[in-house]
Design a protein around this motif. Structure first.
Motif, PDB file in Angstrom:
ATOM      1  N   VAL A  85       6.484  11.458  -3.776  1.00  0.00           N
ATOM      2  CA  VAL A  85       5.876  11.077  -2.501  1.00  0.00           C
ATOM      3  C   VAL A  85       6.684   9.910  -1.938  1.00  0.00           C
ATOM      4  CG1 VAL A  85       3.818  10.201  -1.317  1.00  0.00           C
ATOM      5  CG2 VAL A  85       3.576  11.790  -3.254  1.00  0.00           C
ATOM      6  N   ASP A  86       7.173  10.083  -0.738  1.00  0.00           N
ATOM      7  CA  ASP A  86       7.860   8.989  -0.043  1.00  0.00           C
ATOM      8  C   ASP A  86       6.920   8.450   1.028  1.00  0.00           C
ATOM      9  OD1 ASP A  86      10.142   9.425  -1.529  1.00  0.00           O
ATOM     10  OD2 ASP A  86      11.044  10.756  -0.062  1.00  0.00           O
ATOM     11  N   ALA A  87       6.714   7.148   1.039  1.00  0.00           N
ATOM     12  CA  ALA A  87       5.843   6.537   2.046  1.00  0.00           C
ATOM     13  C   ALA A  87       6.511   5.257   2.543  1.00  0.00           C
ATOM     14  CB  ALA A  87       4.469   6.230   1.452  1.00  0.00           C
ATOM     15  N   ASP A  88       6.598   5.104   3.847  1.00  0.00           N
ATOM     16  CA  ASP A  88       7.165   3.868   4.390  1.00  0.00           C
ATOM     17  C   ASP A  88       6.375   3.429   5.614  1.00  0.00           C
ATOM     18  OD1 ASP A  88       8.785   4.700   6.979  1.00  0.00           O
ATOM     19  OD2 ASP A  88       9.216   6.234   5.483  1.00  0.00           O
ATOM     20  N   ILE A  89       6.405   2.150   5.831  1.00  0.00           N
ATOM     21  CA  ILE A  89       5.644   1.523   6.916  1.00  0.00           C
ATOM     22  C   ILE A  89       6.570   1.192   8.072  1.00  0.00           C
ATOM     23  CG2 ILE A  89       4.223  -0.461   7.568  1.00  0.00           C
ATOM     24  CD1 ILE A  89       2.845   1.481   5.634  1.00  0.00           C
ATOM     25  N   ARG A  90       6.099   1.439   9.264  1.00  0.00           N
ATOM     26  CA  ARG A  90       6.855   1.141  10.472  1.00  0.00           C
ATOM     27  C   ARG A  90       5.932   0.438  11.483  1.00  0.00           C
ATOM     28  NH1 ARG A  90       9.784   7.095  11.306  1.00  0.00           N
ATOM     29  NH2 ARG A  90      10.854   7.136   9.276  1.00  0.00           N
ATOM     30  N   PHE A 142       0.840  -1.197   0.000  1.00  0.00           N
ATOM     31  CA  PHE A 142       0.000   0.000   0.000  1.00  0.00           C
ATOM     32  C   PHE A 142       0.879   1.252   0.000  1.00  0.00           C
ATOM     33  CE2 PHE A 142      -2.208   3.362   2.417  1.00  0.00           C
ATOM     34  CZ  PHE A 142      -3.311   3.549   1.602  1.00  0.00           C
ATOM     35  N   ALA A 143       1.922   1.262   0.798  1.00  0.00           N
ATOM     36  CA  ALA A 143       2.823   2.414   0.855  1.00  0.00           C
ATOM     37  C   ALA A 143       3.526   2.616  -0.485  1.00  0.00           C
ATOM     38  CB  ALA A 143       3.850   2.227   1.971  1.00  0.00           C
ATOM     39  N   ALA A 144       3.897   1.533  -1.142  1.00  0.00           N
ATOM     40  CA  ALA A 144       4.553   1.632  -2.447  1.00  0.00           C
ATOM     41  C   ALA A 144       3.616   2.245  -3.482  1.00  0.00           C
ATOM     42  CB  ALA A 144       5.029   0.259  -2.906  1.00  0.00           C
ATOM     43  N   ALA A 145       2.345   1.855  -3.444  1.00  0.00           N
ATOM     44  CA  ALA A 145       1.365   2.429  -4.366  1.00  0.00           C
ATOM     45  C   ALA A 145       1.162   3.915  -4.069  1.00  0.00           C
ATOM     46  CB  ALA A 145       0.045   1.673  -4.274  1.00  0.00           C
ATOM     47  N   MET A 146       1.178   4.267  -2.785  1.00  0.00           N
ATOM     48  CA  MET A 146       1.092   5.687  -2.420  1.00  0.00           C
ATOM     49  C   MET A 146       2.280   6.455  -2.986  1.00  0.00           C
ATOM     50  SD  MET A 146      -1.552   6.694  -0.455  1.00  0.00           S
ATOM     51  CE  MET A 146      -0.874   8.029   0.533  1.00  0.00           C
ATOM     52  N   ALA A 147       3.474   5.891  -2.848  1.00  0.00           N
ATOM     53  CA  ALA A 147       4.684   6.556  -3.337  1.00  0.00           C
ATOM     54  C   ALA A 147       4.657   6.721  -4.850  1.00  0.00           C
ATOM     55  CB  ALA A 147       5.924   5.772  -2.911  1.00  0.00           C
ATOM     56  N   SER A 148       4.014   5.792  -5.536  1.00  0.00           N
ATOM     57  CA  SER A 148       3.890   5.880  -6.991  1.00  0.00           C
ATOM     58  C   SER A 148       2.719   6.757  -7.413  1.00  0.00           C
ATOM     59  CB  SER A 148       3.711   4.486  -7.597  1.00  0.00           C
ATOM     60  OG  SER A 148       4.833   3.670  -7.321  1.00  0.00           O
ATOM     61  N   GLN A 149       1.942   7.233  -6.445  1.00  0.00           N
ATOM     62  CA  GLN A 149       0.739   8.020  -6.692  1.00  0.00           C
ATOM     63  C   GLN A 149      -0.202   7.268  -7.639  1.00  0.00           C
ATOM     64  OE1 GLN A 149       1.211  12.369  -6.903  1.00  0.00           O
ATOM     65  NE2 GLN A 149       3.423  12.079  -6.876  1.00  0.00           N
ATOM     66  N   ASP A 150      -0.278   5.952  -7.409  1.00  0.00           N
ATOM     67  CA  ASP A 150      -1.112   5.069  -8.218  1.00  0.00           C
ATOM     68  C   ASP A 150      -2.431   4.854  -7.488  1.00  0.00           C
ATOM     69  OD1 ASP A 150      -2.322   2.954  -9.594  1.00  0.00           O
ATOM     70  OD2 ASP A 150      -0.406   2.019 -10.085  1.00  0.00           O
ATOM     71  N   VAL A 151      -3.439   5.619  -7.859  1.00  0.00           N
ATOM     72  CA  VAL A 151      -4.723   5.575  -7.160  1.00  0.00           C
ATOM     73  C   VAL A 151      -5.335   4.189  -7.228  1.00  0.00           C
ATOM     74  CG1 VAL A 151      -7.093   6.443  -7.155  1.00  0.00           C
ATOM     75  CG2 VAL A 151      -5.185   8.020  -7.487  1.00  0.00           C
ATOM     76  N   THR A 202       4.423   9.543   5.611  1.00  0.00           N
ATOM     77  CA  THR A 202       4.269   9.996   4.228  1.00  0.00           C
ATOM     78  C   THR A 202       4.892  11.375   4.091  1.00  0.00           C
ATOM     79  OG1 THR A 202       2.156   8.818   4.123  1.00  0.00           O
ATOM     80  CG2 THR A 202       2.650  10.356   2.345  1.00  0.00           C
ATOM     81  N   ASN A 203       5.805  11.495   3.152  1.00  0.00           N
ATOM     82  CA  ASN A 203       6.494  12.767   2.937  1.00  0.00           C
ATOM     83  C   ASN A 203       6.218  13.252   1.509  1.00  0.00           C
ATOM     84  OD1 ASN A 203       8.116  14.982   3.241  1.00  0.00           O
ATOM     85  ND2 ASN A 203      10.028  13.862   3.461  1.00  0.00           N
ATOM     86  N   TRP A 204       5.486  14.349   1.414  1.00  0.00           N
ATOM     87  CA  TRP A 204       5.156  14.961   0.119  1.00  0.00           C
ATOM     88  C   TRP A 204       6.221  15.996  -0.203  1.00  0.00           C
ATOM     89  CZ3 TRP A 204       0.398  13.241  -1.928  1.00  0.00           C
ATOM     90  CH2 TRP A 204      -0.428  12.547  -1.036  1.00  0.00           C
TER      91      TRP A 204
END
Length: 533
Positions: A68-73, A30-39, A89-91
């Motif tokens: 967009v950088d997104a990572d899970i912790r 999910f975070a990877a899709a966010m980073a790719s801005q893939d709705v 999430t870092n825009w």
């Protein structure tokens, strides 16, 4: 018994923290899709794909981030088929602008695998349903003013009204178009139904701006545009001429320069925007005030040029330069020239106009290489990129090849011709070097395809003498009102174009005309100018 039941329930929710679990993999996907801005990819990884797609689409569009950088912790899986995680999430945008959120989310194990429990709070903690994140630019007020050489306002930001027609919002488009043209006729008679239809076609059937009007103009319309089906009025701000009598092709380049200044000094703001309430600022910086843009323009000269170019019906364009500094004082053209898209930095055939120049150079240069250098030192064969003067996309450029040079094939821009005139004028005042044209004060012009430099005094002396002869006994001898005139006059054959370059009264004027008898037309425009000046 109650204590026993509580203990059993607690033991049932056994936590397992690991990056290798299926839950952790789903969260990372999910975070990877966010980073790719893939709705689509991101929404399909949630428990509510439709709701997620709407929210993510709105926020991605509103944020328009460069990356967009997104990572899970801290993914923790529980024995009841749920899991929790933290997402950072870092825009990011240009100029090191960034906005970061840290949110908590959860996952559920369904028959189709682990899915992220969709919540609006994944985008920002506490964000309500229907809201979105958005990044907007902010501009300091007041906006910079474009000023003339005297310091007066030449162009300034003013409120305007965009009259917009939306074909999708009317059942009878042509009826709306006709009604809008009729409403605009008292103030904008040139915005005919045909013109509005052309604008709609250019907008590919979408919303089209029929015309932009200032507030006072709205008071003299024949009817209220917003009472016409499909028509709305959008209030905005625009850089416009301070004196409505003035019109110049320079306005396009000056607007582009002004916008670049605004962009460079703009601020930014990340907002939480929700329907029915004002946006809430989350981060950002206010833009710093931009300085006014000081130019070399002379407003009275601009008005004079505007009156001169309408002397003829065929395309006529005129520029005026300070004979010592090379500063551009004004530029004007009639409607026919505007329709032909004649510009200051497009190269056009010079025909016989420069014969005296090439003759003077041939008489003094030792070889072709020296001849080319002397052309360049007079401003010919060079490309001038003048800040504030709009350049043509992929337009033709002046070029000189000494090996294959033929006067009848030579081309030059109005800027080239202006520098030539200024160079001769400077030489007559004892100056030895040529200067580039400029429009924005303290903003240098880029010179390419060669270099300006010290003028050969023997060459310039011969040329100045021939220009004086042309003014006294040649093609420019009928001109009056131009004391001490030195001129170049010529055409590229019967069909033109025709040129006039004149030095008088501390100014250099360049007239360019197209069409039959364009040389005569150029002289007519010049004569009208000297009568008005």
């Amino acid at each position: 018994m109650a204590l026993c039941v509580s203990t059993v329930c607690a033991l049932a929710l056994v936590a397992c923290g690991s990056d290798d679990t299926e839950a952790a993999k789903a969260a990372r996907a999910f975070a990877a899709a966010m980073a790719s801005q893939d709705v689509q990819a991101a929404s399909e990884l949630t428990t509510s794909p439709s709701q997620a797609a709407d929210a993510l689409s709105d926020t991605f569009a509103g944020m328009h981030a460069r990356t967009v950088d997104a990572d899970i912790r801290n993914t923790v899986e529980y024995s009841d088929g749920t899991a929790s995680f933290t997402m950072r999430t870092n825009w990011k945008w240009a100029d090191d602008r960034a906005y970061e959120t840290t949110t908590n989310g959860s996952l559920r194990r369904l028959s189709t695998g682990w899915k992220v429990q969709w919540e609006q709070g994944l985008l920002k903690t506490g964000m309500p349903v229907g809201a979105r994140l958005q990044m907007v630019r902010t501009d300091a007020t007041p906006a910079p003013t474009v000023r003339s050489s005297s310091g007066k306002a030449f162009m300034q930001m003013q409120p305007v009204n965009e009259i917009v027609i939306d074909p999708a919002a009317t059942r009878n488009l042509q009826r709306s178009v006709n009604a809008l043209a009729a409403a605009l006729k008292p103030i904008a008679p040139l915005i005919t139904p045909a013109v509005i239809n052309e604008k709609i076609v250019a907008a590919q059937g979408g919303k089209a701006v029929a015309v932009t009007l200032r507030d006072p103009d709205m008071k003299v319309l024949a009817a209220d545009p917003e009472r016409i089906a499909g028509v709305t009025v959008v209030k905005t701000g625009m850089l416009v001429m301070s004196d409505r009598r003035l019109s110049t092709p320079l306005s396009t380049g000056l607007t582009n320069y002004w916008q670049a200044v605004r962009n460079a000094t703009s601020g930014w703001q990340v907002q939480e925007a929700a329907p029915g309430r004002a946006p809430v600022k989350l981060a950002g910086e206010q833009g710093r005030p931009a300085p006014d843009i000081m130019t070399t323009i002379n407003q009275n000269e601009q008005l004079t040029l505007g009156d001169a170019v309408v002397e003829v019906a065929q395309p006529a364009t005129m520029m005026s330069f300070d004979a010592q500094t090379g500063g551009i004082l004004a530029m004007a053209q009639n409607d026919a020239a505007a329709d032909a898209r004649i510009q200051a930095d497009i190269a056009y055939p010079t025909g016989s106009t420069l014969d005296p120049v090439f003759g003077a150079i041939d008489d003094t240069a030792k070889d072709a290489g020296q001849a080319k250098q002397r052309w360049q030192h007079l401003g010919l064969g060079l490309t001038f990129t003048v800040p504030g003067v709009a350049g043509p996309p992929g337009g033709s450029r002046p070029s000189v090849s000494a090996a294959t040079f033929a006067p009848q094939n030579f081309t030059a821009t109005m800027l080239n011709m202006g520098v030539l005139g200024v160079s001769v004028a400077r030489s007559l005042k004892g100056e030895t070097d040529s200067v580039a044209p400029h429009l924005i004060k303290d903003t240098p012009t880029k010179v390419s395809d060669g270099e300006l430099g010290a003028m050969d005094q023997a060459t310039v002396a011969r040329l100045a003498a021939q220009m004086a002869t042309i003014a006294r006994r040649g093609d420019a001898s009928d001109l009056t009102g131009a004391p001490g005139l030195r001129a170049l006059v010529g055409t590229n054959g019967p069909a033109g174009p025709g040129w006039f370059v004149g030095i008088s009264g501390g100014k250099v004027i360049v007239v360019y005309c197209e069409g039959d008898a364009s040389g005569t037309a150029a002289l007519q425009v010049a004569q009208k100018y000297y009568r008005l000046d």
